[in-house]
Design an enzyme around this catalytic site. Structure first.
Site, PDB file in Angstrom:
ATOM      1  N   HIS A  50     -17.652 -26.857   5.059  1.00 35.21           N
ATOM      2  CA  HIS A  50     -18.853 -26.908   4.233  1.00 35.21           C
ATOM      3  C   HIS A  50     -19.656 -28.169   4.533  1.00 35.21           C
ATOM      4  O   HIS A  50     -19.188 -29.073   5.222  1.00 35.21           O
ATOM      5  CB  HIS A  50     -18.473 -26.845   2.761  1.00 35.21           C
ATOM      6  CG  HIS A  50     -17.918 -25.512   2.353  1.00 35.21           C
ATOM      7  ND1 HIS A  50     -17.556 -25.220   1.056  1.00 35.21           N
ATOM      8  CD2 HIS A  50     -17.666 -24.380   3.070  1.00 35.21           C
ATOM      9  CE1 HIS A  50     -17.108 -23.976   0.992  1.00 35.21           C
ATOM     10  NE2 HIS A  50     -17.164 -23.453   2.202  1.00 35.21           N
ATOM     11  N   GLU A  52     -20.588 -30.751   2.755  1.00 39.49           N
ATOM     12  CA  GLU A  52     -20.061 -32.042   2.315  1.00 39.49           C
ATOM     13  C   GLU A  52     -18.998 -32.573   3.273  1.00 39.49           C
ATOM     14  O   GLU A  52     -18.979 -33.766   3.596  1.00 39.49           O
ATOM     15  CB  GLU A  52     -19.474 -31.905   0.908  1.00 39.49           C
ATOM     16  CG  GLU A  52     -20.464 -31.429  -0.146  1.00 39.49           C
ATOM     17  CD  GLU A  52     -20.478 -29.913  -0.310  1.00 39.49           C
ATOM     18  OE1 GLU A  52     -20.725 -29.454  -1.436  1.00 39.49           O
ATOM     19  OE2 GLU A  52     -20.249 -29.194   0.691  1.00 39.49           O
ATOM     20  N   CYS A  84     -14.054 -28.895  -1.463  1.00 41.67           N
ATOM     21  CA  CYS A  84     -14.842 -30.059  -1.049  1.00 41.67           C
ATOM     22  C   CYS A  84     -14.633 -31.238  -1.993  1.00 41.67           C
ATOM     23  O   CYS A  84     -14.752 -32.395  -1.586  1.00 41.67           O
ATOM     24  CB  CYS A  84     -16.322 -29.697  -0.991  1.00 41.67           C
ATOM     25  SG  CYS A  84     -16.735 -28.571   0.356  1.00 41.67           S
ATOM     26  N   ALA A 154     -46.462  -3.546   5.761  1.00 44.83           N
ATOM     27  CA  ALA A 154     -47.589  -3.818   6.650  1.00 44.83           C
ATOM     28  C   ALA A 154     -48.692  -2.814   6.339  1.00 44.83           C
ATOM     29  O   ALA A 154     -48.450  -1.603   6.321  1.00 44.83           O
ATOM     30  CB  ALA A 154     -47.156  -3.711   8.109  1.00 44.83           C
ATOM     31  N   ARG A 184     -35.917 -10.491   9.869  1.00 46.81           N
ATOM     32  CA  ARG A 184     -34.699  -9.702  10.056  1.00 46.81           C
ATOM     33  C   ARG A 184     -33.485 -10.585  10.290  1.00 46.81           C
ATOM     34  O   ARG A 184     -32.394 -10.294   9.802  1.00 46.81           O
ATOM     35  CB  ARG A 184     -34.875  -8.750  11.237  1.00 46.81           C
ATOM     36  CG  ARG A 184     -35.818  -7.594  10.977  1.00 46.81           C
ATOM     37  CD  ARG A 184     -35.994  -6.756  12.232  1.00 46.81           C
ATOM     38  NE  ARG A 184     -36.969  -5.686  12.035  1.00 46.81           N
ATOM     39  CZ  ARG A 184     -37.432  -4.927  13.012  1.00 46.81           C
ATOM     40  NH1 ARG A 184     -37.022  -5.121  14.266  1.00 46.81           N
ATOM     41  NH2 ARG A 184     -38.310  -3.975  12.761  1.00 46.81           N
ATOM     42  N   THR A 196     -39.437   7.485   8.583  1.00 50.19           N
ATOM     43  CA  THR A 196     -39.899   6.326   9.356  1.00 50.19           C
ATOM     44  C   THR A 196     -39.120   6.212  10.654  1.00 50.19           C
ATOM     45  O   THR A 196     -39.690   5.910  11.713  1.00 50.19           O
ATOM     46  CB  THR A 196     -39.744   5.037   8.529  1.00 50.19           C
ATOM     47  OG1 THR A 196     -40.566   5.128   7.362  1.00 50.19           O
ATOM     48  CG2 THR A 196     -40.161   3.816   9.330  1.00 50.19           C
ATOM     49  N   ASP A 200     -41.176   6.289  14.149  1.00 51.17           N
ATOM     50  CA  ASP A 200     -41.238   5.040  14.920  1.00 51.17           C
ATOM     51  C   ASP A 200     -40.119   4.896  15.940  1.00 51.17           C
ATOM     52  O   ASP A 200     -40.257   4.149  16.908  1.00 51.17           O
ATOM     53  CB  ASP A 200     -41.195   3.839  13.967  1.00 51.17           C
ATOM     54  CG  ASP A 200     -42.422   3.748  13.074  1.00 51.17           C
ATOM     55  OD1 ASP A 200     -43.393   4.478  13.340  1.00 51.17           O
ATOM     56  OD2 ASP A 200     -42.406   2.954  12.122  1.00 51.17           O
ATOM     57  N   LEU A 204     -34.693  -1.828  15.197  1.00 50.80           N
ATOM     58  CA  LEU A 204     -34.450  -2.677  14.023  1.00 50.80           C
ATOM     59  C   LEU A 204     -33.554  -3.862  14.341  1.00 50.80           C
ATOM     60  O   LEU A 204     -32.807  -4.344  13.493  1.00 50.80           O
ATOM     61  CB  LEU A 204     -33.854  -1.870  12.857  1.00 50.80           C
ATOM     62  CG  LEU A 204     -34.739  -0.773  12.277  1.00 50.80           C
ATOM     63  CD1 LEU A 204     -34.032  -0.095  11.105  1.00 50.80           C
ATOM     64  CD2 LEU A 204     -36.087  -1.310  11.832  1.00 50.80           C
ATOM     65  N   GLU A 293     -38.089  -1.980   5.072  1.00 54.88           N
ATOM     66  CA  GLU A 293     -39.246  -1.945   5.960  1.00 54.88           C
ATOM     67  C   GLU A 293     -40.017  -0.623   5.935  1.00 54.88           C
ATOM     68  O   GLU A 293     -40.995  -0.474   6.662  1.00 54.88           O
ATOM     69  CB  GLU A 293     -38.819  -2.261   7.392  1.00 54.88           C
ATOM     70  CG  GLU A 293     -38.399  -3.707   7.602  1.00 54.88           C
ATOM     71  CD  GLU A 293     -38.443  -4.125   9.059  1.00 54.88           C
ATOM     72  OE1 GLU A 293     -39.301  -3.631   9.810  1.00 54.88           O
ATOM     73  OE2 GLU A 293     -37.598  -4.935   9.454  1.00 54.88           O
TER      74      GLU A 293
END
Length: 362
Positions: A50, A52, A84, A154, A184, A196, A200, A204, A293
């Site tokens: 981590h 720290e 930690c 969009a 993404r 879609t 398209d 992706l 999307e």
């Protein structure tokens, strides 16, 4: 004033872990002695040390009698790494300044109490809002078990995503496309609907920016997708999930053999997938964030079930006059939202509007 200065630095370096540490939070740590930064560290990748601990290793003996700044409460439980708090106590740090208490139920302030019980001064709440915003994905997931959901739309200036139905039509500029690829890489998963995907035929993936490929999620109520689509071609190397209500074993087996995971989801009252149930299933798979999307019906479904935590509009400077609306208003069932905490930026000729939805009904 100096506490704010050093906490801002902790936040800056914490962002270096974006897209690499999920389901863990983004954390940066800064060690200051006599007004000088002597070491820094951040959580670099899930399963590694981590922030720290990385900062303490960089500081070495200089950590003794110094101040540690971190944007999130240091952990006090053993996961992939030791607590930690033990490393901080052992180092000789005399003061810890924390931006935000860890919302993880395993913590509940235990890290702060342990530090104080061992004679370390602790201050909390420095830049608390900024620290919470940085870890909005983590905060949503760790408190609800559900992923943080962002809808990216969009559109043209008049709210059209394509001038002709069932036709692929690129609206935004190259800069906007690169921006989406960067998004993404920041999310655990990216999600689209079957229509879609058919129109398209996207991959992706993250091709135009450095970063990991997200899990690809396809909504396909009746499991009618073409197994030859681009999204399935890399299912063996990069995870692909189909969410479906279909019980067609032959179709399920066909996709499973390609390496695709099938999640069975019940239908809602409109005969579409129950997206709240899907979100819960994704949470069980430690998917902490999802970028939605498309398309218009999918956007509407998430709005209808009030699952959207953030909206990103990418607006192109064009007016079509007619075409497919960015949201299928019928499918929202009267739900709509206004945006608060709005941010605006310019990407070349395109405009970006980001906000948190506040739901209402017509």
């Amino acid at each position: 004033m100096n506490d704010v200065k050093y906490m801002k630095q902790a936040l800056r370096i914490a962002r270096k872990g974006v897209g690499k540490v999920s389901p863990n939070p983004l954390v940066g740590a800064v060690i200051v002695k006599s007004g000088t930064i002597v070491a820094e560290g951040f959580h670099e990748v899930y399963g590694s040390d981590h922030a720290e601990v990385n900062a303490l290793k960089a500081a070495g003996g200089k950590a003794k009698n110094s101040v540690l700044y971190c944007n999130l409460e240091p952990c006090n439980h053993r996961g992939n790494t030791p607590p930690c708090t033990d490393a901080i106590i052992k180092s000789g740090i005399t003061k810890v300044v924390i931006g935000l208490k860890d919302p993880n139920p395993k913590m509940n302030g235990n890290g702060i109490r342990k530090l104080r019980d061992n004679g370390i001064e602790v201050r909390t709440g420095v830049l608390e809002d900024e620290c919470r915003q940085l870890n909005s994905f983590y905060h949503k997931y760790i408190t609800s078990g559900m992923p943080f959901i962002t809808v990216k739309m969009a559109q043209s200036l008049d709210g059209i995503i394509t001038p002709r139905k069932s036709t692929r039509y690129r609206i935004t500029s190259d800069k906007a496309i690169r921006y989406v690829h960067k998004l993404r890489a920041e999310y655990d998963a990216v999600l689209i609907g079957r229509r879609t995907a058919e129109i398209d035929n996207p991959f992706l993936t993250v091709r135009l920016k450095n970063g990991r490929n997200p899990v690809r999620i396809l909504l396909d109520t009746e499991l009618r997708s073409d197994p030859g689509m681009n999204i399935f071609n890399s299912a063996q190397s990069d995870k692909v999930i189909i969410a479906t209500a279909s019980r067609n074993k032959n179709r399920v087996d066909e996709f499973t053999k390609k390496g695709v995971e099938i999640i069975k989801v019940a239908k809602n009252d409109r005969g579409m997938l129950n997206l709240t149930g899907l979100a819960a299933e994704l949470g069980k798979r430690t998917i902490t964030s999802v970028l939605v999307e498309g398309g218009a019906g999918v956007f509407a479904g998430f709005i209808r079930e009030r699952l959207v935590d953030r909206v990103i509009f990418v607006v192109a400077p064009v007016v079509f006059g007619k075409g497919v609306n960015v949201i299928d208003s019928y499918s929202t069932n009267g739900s709509y939202f206004s945006l608060k905490e709005v941010q605006r930026k310019q990407l070349g000729i395109d405009s970006i509007i980001i906000g948190k939805p506040e739901y209402s009904r017509v």
